[in-house]
Design an enzyme around this catalytic site. Structure first.
Site, PDB file in Angstrom:
ATOM      1  N   GLY A   1       0.837  -1.188   0.000  1.00 54.68           N
ATOM      2  CA  GLY A   1       0.000   0.000   0.000  1.00 54.68           C
ATOM      3  C   GLY A   1       0.872   1.237   0.000  1.00 54.68           C
TER       4      GLY A   1
ATOM      5  CB  CYS B   1       5.133   2.059   7.139  1.00 56.82           C
ATOM      6  SG  CYS B   1       4.667   3.591   6.310  1.00 56.82           S
ATOM      7  CG  LEU B   2       6.427   1.041   1.019  1.00 53.36           C
ATOM      8  CD1 LEU B   2       5.842   1.418  -0.332  1.00 53.36           C
ATOM      9  CD2 LEU B   2       7.529   0.002   0.839  1.00 53.36           C
TER      10      LEU B   2
ATOM     11  CD  GLU C   1      -1.167   2.589   2.675  1.00 50.97           C
ATOM     12  OE1 GLU C   1      -0.773   3.756   2.512  1.00 50.97           O
ATOM     13  OE2 GLU C   1      -0.393   1.664   2.967  1.00 50.97           O
TER      14      GLU C   1
HETATM   15 ZN    ZN Z   1       2.539   3.323   5.601  1.00 52.18          ZN
END
Ligand code: ZN
Length: 156
Positions: free
Chosen positions: A46, A89-90, A132
């Site tokens: 996401g 999380c990216l 998100e």
């Molecule tokens: Zn994230």
């Protein structure tokens, strides 16, 4: 297509509230395409607009082959039943942690063409949506971590 730079934790932009999309135009479609490519190349499931530096209420999720683009999303209801699960999380590289999320969410949003839709999502997809959606309000999963004990009772 283009791979965009992912903003990482420590950058103030991640703490800002994103604004609604007003134009469903080519620029938005390009952004969504770039976000998809950026997410896939980074092995994420996401990504939200703010994570590529665009403060607009958009995110995409891709879980087990289900790909969903959400413009101006709104979580309209959540199940009472919750579940603890692991997230990453990216924008918070090389970290993972446990967060409690609803098992099911009802989501209202628009497609890239501006068509409204409503979906019920479960389990990991529901988790991804909540994660998100938090990004659109300047919230990161690390704000919501719960202590986790493995089967041996050891704290992680
Ligand atoms: Zn994230």
């Amino acid at each position: 297509m283009a791979i965009r730079t992912i903003v990482v934790e420590g950058d103030d932009i991640l703490r800002k509230v994103s604004k609604p999309v007003t134009k469903f135009d080519k620029k938005l479609w390009e952004l969504l395409d770039d976000m998809r490519d950026t997410m896939r190349v980074s092995n994420g499931c996401g990504i939200a607009g703010v994570q590529v530096g665009v403060l607009r209420r958009i995110f995409i999720v891709e879980v087990e082959g289900m790909y969903l683009e959400c413009i101006n999303p709104e979580i309209v209801s959540v199940s009472e039943e919750v579940e603890e699960g692991m997230e990453g999380c990216l924008s918070v590289p090389n970290k993972r942690g446990y967060v409690i999320r609803p098992k099911q969410v009802k989501l209202k949003a628009f497609t890239r063409e501006g068509t409204p839709f409503e979906v019920m999502l479960n389990d990991f997809m529901a988790r991804a949506i909540c994660h998100e959606n938090d990004h659109l309000n300047g919230v990161l999963y690390i704000d919501k971590l719960v202590p986790h004990e493995d089967k041996k009772g050891k704290k992680e």
